[in-house]
Write a protein that holds these residues in place. Sequence first.
Motif, PDB file in Angstrom:
ATOM      1  N   UNK A 114      36.270  27.577  46.394  1.00 16.96           N
ATOM      2  CA  UNK A 114      37.171  26.982  45.412  1.00 16.96           C
ATOM      3  C   UNK A 114      36.533  26.880  44.042  1.00 16.96           C
ATOM      4  N   UNK A 115      35.205  26.924  43.970  1.00 13.26           N
ATOM      5  CA  UNK A 115      34.532  26.871  42.684  1.00 13.26           C
ATOM      6  C   UNK A 115      34.277  28.226  42.086  1.00 13.26           C
ATOM      7  N   UNK A 116      34.836  29.298  42.695  1.00 16.25           N
ATOM      8  CA  UNK A 116      34.568  30.644  42.232  1.00 16.25           C
ATOM      9  C   UNK A 116      35.475  31.092  41.109  1.00 16.25           C
ATOM     10  N   UNK A 117      36.422  30.275  40.683  1.00 12.02           N
ATOM     11  CA  UNK A 117      37.245  30.600  39.528  1.00 12.02           C
ATOM     12  C   UNK A 117      37.681  29.318  38.839  1.00 12.02           C
ATOM     13  N   UNK A 118      38.156  29.474  37.612  1.00  9.71           N
ATOM     14  CA  UNK A 118      38.584  28.330  36.805  1.00  9.71           C
ATOM     15  C   UNK A 118      40.051  28.536  36.430  1.00  9.71           C
ATOM     16  N   UNK A 119      40.888  27.546  36.705  1.00 11.29           N
ATOM     17  CA  UNK A 119      42.305  27.598  36.375  1.00 11.29           C
ATOM     18  C   UNK A 119      42.566  26.722  35.153  1.00 11.29           C
ATOM     19  N   UNK A 120      43.119  27.332  34.118  1.00 16.06           N
ATOM     20  CA  UNK A 120      43.445  26.607  32.886  1.00 16.06           C
ATOM     21  C   UNK A 120      44.961  26.570  32.724  1.00 16.06           C
ATOM     22  N   UNK A 121      45.553  25.450  33.087  1.00 19.71           N
ATOM     23  CA  UNK A 121      47.001  25.272  33.023  1.00 19.71           C
ATOM     24  C   UNK A 121      47.313  24.233  31.956  1.00 19.71           C
ATOM     25  N   UNK A 122      48.181  24.581  31.027  1.00 21.60           N
ATOM     26  CA  UNK A 122      48.542  23.620  29.978  1.00 21.60           C
ATOM     27  C   UNK A 122      49.166  22.367  30.573  1.00 21.60           C
ATOM     28  N   UNK A 123      49.749  22.480  31.770  1.00 23.85           N
ATOM     29  CA  UNK A 123      50.344  21.313  32.413  1.00 23.85           C
ATOM     30  C   UNK A 123      49.335  20.231  32.708  1.00 23.85           C
ATOM     31  N   UNK A 124      48.109  20.614  33.026  1.00 28.81           N
ATOM     32  CA  UNK A 124      47.085  19.604  33.303  1.00 28.81           C
ATOM     33  C   UNK A 124      46.729  18.833  32.037  1.00 28.81           C
ATOM     34  N   UNK A 125      46.731  19.533  30.895  1.00 22.85           N
ATOM     35  CA  UNK A 125      46.491  18.858  29.611  1.00 22.85           C
ATOM     36  C   UNK A 125      47.634  17.903  29.310  1.00 22.85           C
ATOM     37  N   UNK A 126      48.854  18.366  29.534  1.00 24.75           N
ATOM     38  CA  UNK A 126      50.031  17.523  29.281  1.00 24.75           C
ATOM     39  C   UNK A 126      49.983  16.254  30.120  1.00 24.75           C
ATOM     40  N   UNK A 127      49.690  16.409  31.417  1.00 24.13           N
ATOM     41  CA  UNK A 127      49.651  15.235  32.298  1.00 24.13           C
ATOM     42  C   UNK A 127      48.545  14.267  31.875  1.00 24.13           C
TER      43      UNK A 127
END
Length: 205
Positions: free
Chosen positions: A60-73
């Motif tokens: 699970x640490x082998x990639x990074x997910x950048x979702x604007x939704x996480x910033x919004x929340x």
Amino acid sequence: MNTLSQKTSPHRSPPGPARHPLARGPLVVVAGIPGAGKSTALDTLEQGLRTTSASHGPPSGDLVILDSGSVRRWLCARLPRVSYPLLRPVVHVTHWARILARALTEPRPLVVHETATRALTRQALRALAQCGRRPAHLVWIDVPAPVALRGQIDRCRLIRPRAFARHLQRVEQEHPATAARRTWDTVRVTDRDHAPAVIAACTAR
């Protein structure tokens, strides 16, 4: 195909695979009109990675997910009295600041949430991939406009009608997947159901 053999000393180990300390994982942009299912696909991907991690260890640490939704929340939780229209510019700036920082420094694959209907947006993301010495892959989640609109309603993230119309107009004028094929390493068009698997496959390229 001819292969080259190399003699090795009995006191030395055979040469291993070449190492590229500056090589970084690919930049995978998950794109589509608002409501296409980008965040849902990323949530499914992340849940799958957590399951794999719980069963087999670190993947699970082998990639990074950048979702604007996480910033919004994150911002909405800390500024509950501020309406989202006022927070929207801050969310976008913060999201792009994270993309910029990670694209240039993070060695792992990056999976980025973006509508990418604007040519300038795709060009900027492609340039970041080049600056970060990363392959650039575009995954376009293709859904009809009425389905995307229903997706916005279901997630309580209904955008302004004029903004939605502009996204649709840009896609009609020149489809992002068609335009991206001229400069991106790969472009994949998928539906909602297959999107998480397609995104995961692209991170391994």
